[in-house]
Design a protein around this motif. Sequence first.
Motif, PDB file in Angstrom:
ATOM      1  N   ASP A  23       0.843  -1.202   0.000  1.00  0.00           N
ATOM      2  CA  ASP A  23       0.000   0.000   0.000  1.00  0.00           C
ATOM      3  C   ASP A  23       0.875   1.247   0.000  1.00  0.00           C
ATOM      4  N   MET A  24       1.926   1.226   0.815  1.00  0.00           N
ATOM      5  CA  MET A  24       2.820   2.383   0.879  1.00  0.00           C
ATOM      6  C   MET A  24       3.524   2.595  -0.455  1.00  0.00           C
ATOM      7  N   LYS A  25       3.848   1.495  -1.130  1.00  0.00           N
ATOM      8  CA  LYS A  25       4.485   1.597  -2.441  1.00  0.00           C
ATOM      9  C   LYS A  25       3.562   2.287  -3.438  1.00  0.00           C
ATOM     10  N   ASN A  26       2.265   2.115  -3.262  1.00  0.00           N
ATOM     11  CA  ASN A  26       1.286   2.706  -4.175  1.00  0.00           C
ATOM     12  C   ASN A  26       1.007   4.185  -3.902  1.00  0.00           C
ATOM     13  N   LEU A  27       1.504   4.702  -2.773  1.00  0.00           N
ATOM     14  CA  LEU A  27       1.335   6.128  -2.500  1.00  0.00           C
ATOM     15  C   LEU A  27       2.232   6.941  -3.421  1.00  0.00           C
ATOM     16  N   SER A  28       1.772   8.110  -3.794  1.00  0.00           N
ATOM     17  CA  SER A  28       2.643   9.002  -4.558  1.00  0.00           C
ATOM     18  C   SER A  28       3.768   9.473  -3.642  1.00  0.00           C
ATOM     19  N   TYR A  29       4.832   9.972  -4.227  1.00  0.00           N
ATOM     20  CA  TYR A  29       5.948  10.460  -3.417  1.00  0.00           C
ATOM     21  C   TYR A  29       5.507  11.593  -2.497  1.00  0.00           C
ATOM     22  N   ALA A  30       4.641  12.454  -2.991  1.00  0.00           N
ATOM     23  CA  ALA A  30       4.156  13.575  -2.171  1.00  0.00           C
ATOM     24  C   ALA A  30       3.331  13.056  -0.993  1.00  0.00           C
ATOM     25  N   ASP A  31       2.433  12.095  -1.252  1.00  0.00           N
ATOM     26  CA  ASP A  31       1.614  11.531  -0.178  1.00  0.00           C
ATOM     27  C   ASP A  31       2.472  10.755   0.822  1.00  0.00           C
ATOM     28  N   LEU A  32       3.459  10.032   0.331  1.00  0.00           N
ATOM     29  CA  LEU A  32       4.351   9.281   1.207  1.00  0.00           C
ATOM     30  C   LEU A  32       5.144  10.230   2.106  1.00  0.00           C
TER      31      LEU A  32
END
Length: 58
Positions: A23-32
């Motif tokens: 799930d974390m991998k699927n976050l955008s860099y900004a969201d992460l």
Amino acid sequence: MAELTYVDAVQKLEAGDSFTLQDMKNLSYADLDKLFEELKYWKVYGNINTKINAIKRG
């Protein structure tokens, strides 16, 4: 699978749920980045709900 967003991740954590590394991998860099900043804030101040409520209010 629907893509996880920053808001979804924070709401899951607030509800006591978890999310996977995938799930974390699927976050955008900004969201992460925002999520990591949120976790650091919680770790230092111990109260994630105050900041989450501010985010929800806009």
